[in-house]
Motif scaffolding. Structure first.
Motif, PDB file in Angstrom:
ATOM      1  N   PHE A 224       0.614  -1.068  -0.033  1.00 52.54           N
ATOM      2  CA  PHE A 224       0.050   0.044  -0.067  1.00 52.54           C
ATOM      3  C   PHE A 224       0.923   1.220  -0.069  1.00 52.54           C
ATOM      4  CE2 PHE A 224       0.984  -1.078   5.088  1.00 52.54           C
ATOM      5  CZ  PHE A 224       1.229   0.745   4.951  1.00 52.54           C
ATOM      6  N   TYR A 246      -3.966   0.707  -2.337  1.00 50.61           N
ATOM      7  CA  TYR A 246      -3.520  -0.761  -2.313  1.00 50.61           C
ATOM      8  C   TYR A 246      -3.445  -1.754  -3.194  1.00 50.61           C
ATOM      9  CZ  TYR A 246      -4.736  -1.142   2.671  1.00 50.61           C
ATOM     10  OH  TYR A 246      -4.314  -1.455   4.251  1.00 50.61           O
ATOM     11  N   LEU A 249      -5.004  -6.381  -3.176  1.00 49.93           N
ATOM     12  CA  LEU A 249      -5.678  -6.638  -1.695  1.00 49.93           C
ATOM     13  C   LEU A 249      -6.061  -7.958  -1.421  1.00 49.93           C
ATOM     14  CD1 LEU A 249      -6.258  -4.957   1.092  1.00 49.93           C
ATOM     15  CD2 LEU A 249      -8.607  -4.562  -0.865  1.00 49.93           C
TER      16      LEU A 249
END
Length: 260
Positions: A224, A246, A249
């Motif tokens: 991130f 992100y 993810l």
């Protein structure tokens, strides 16, 4: 009429406090009590944080005071008690279930979830911004915000990743349990699933249940980047809010990039 101990679960900003206030806000102290460990911590820290006081001493004192108050309330005559089931810590839930059973109370559970959309963004922002603003005083101007907050991000992702397994473990132990999707702001939560003690979980909304199961695919080590931040007022006080990107993810979709 049975006395009830209700576990209200979910991550930060998932709607727990809103639900408690909307449902029991008009109840008298004789009818309803909400046990709030976080509020107890704030109260006791304010009273104890003078002079040379060790952090562990404060924590020990808070645990003692809260434990005494919790026992008095649960074993008392109040018809309904609610308590936070934070994030989705199954051990905490089981502790309260055991306490409620010993006090001969009916165990009810309402758990609120939100997906990786606007509600999840609010949840993430509230949790991480709260961590940041609580400890900003310790940061130098050269601090890498992303690095400083990495433990908070990881804890947040781990909590979401563990939710389906924890819900499936706890729901059959409660006398009555309900899983709600609280994704849309200013709308009524949607019932996803429900369960009675010792029975399989009954899925009410298959689409929302499927999306809830996607939390198992969250990569708790996802990359991130903090793109930017700004200060806004929250309940009359300034709060730093972050825009976070992100990458990867969800493990099953490796090309995914999500801005939260």
């Amino acid at each position: 009429m049975a006395k009830i101990l209700e576990l209200v679960g979910g991550p930060p900003a998932s709607g727990k406090s809103t639900y408690v206030l909307a449902t029991y806000g008009n109840a008298s102290n004789r009818e309803f009590v909400h046990l709030d460990y976080d509020a107890m911590v704030v109260k006791e820290v304010r009273e104890l944080s003078y002079g040379e006081v060790r952090e562990q001493d404060v924590r020990d004192h808070v645990s003692m005071v809260y434990g005494r108050e919790r026992s008095e309330v649960v074993y008392g005559d109040t018809p309904r008690i609610t308590v936070d089931w934070p994030f989705c810590v199954s051990k905490r839930a089981e502790e309260y279930i055991a306490l409620g059973r010993n006090a001969d109370r009916f165990i009810e559970c309402n758990f609120f979830t939100a997906q990786a959309t606007e509600a999840w963004k609010r949840s993430l922002t509230r949790h991480v911004a709260g961590e940041y603003n609580a400890f900003t005083v310790f940061f130098s101007k050269d601090t890498d915000v992303a690095e400083a907050l990495r433990p908070s991000f990881k804890m947040f992702l781990e909590a979401h990743h563990d939710m389906p397994a924890s819900v499936e473990r706890i729901f059959p132990q409660a006398d009555a349990a309900y899983l709600w999707d609280n994704n849309a702001r200013d709308t009524a939560p949607i019932l996803i699933a429900k369960c009675k003690r010792g029975e399989p979980i009954e899925i009410i909304d298959e689409g929302h249940w499927y999306r809830f199961q996607y939390k198992r695919e969250i990569d708790t080590g996802a990359e991130f980047e903090v793109l930017s931040s700004h200060v806004e007022k929250f309940m009359g006080k300034p709060r730093t809010v972050f825009e976070v990107k992100y990458t990867n993810l969800i493990r099953s979709r490796k090309d995914q990039v999500i801005i939260l």
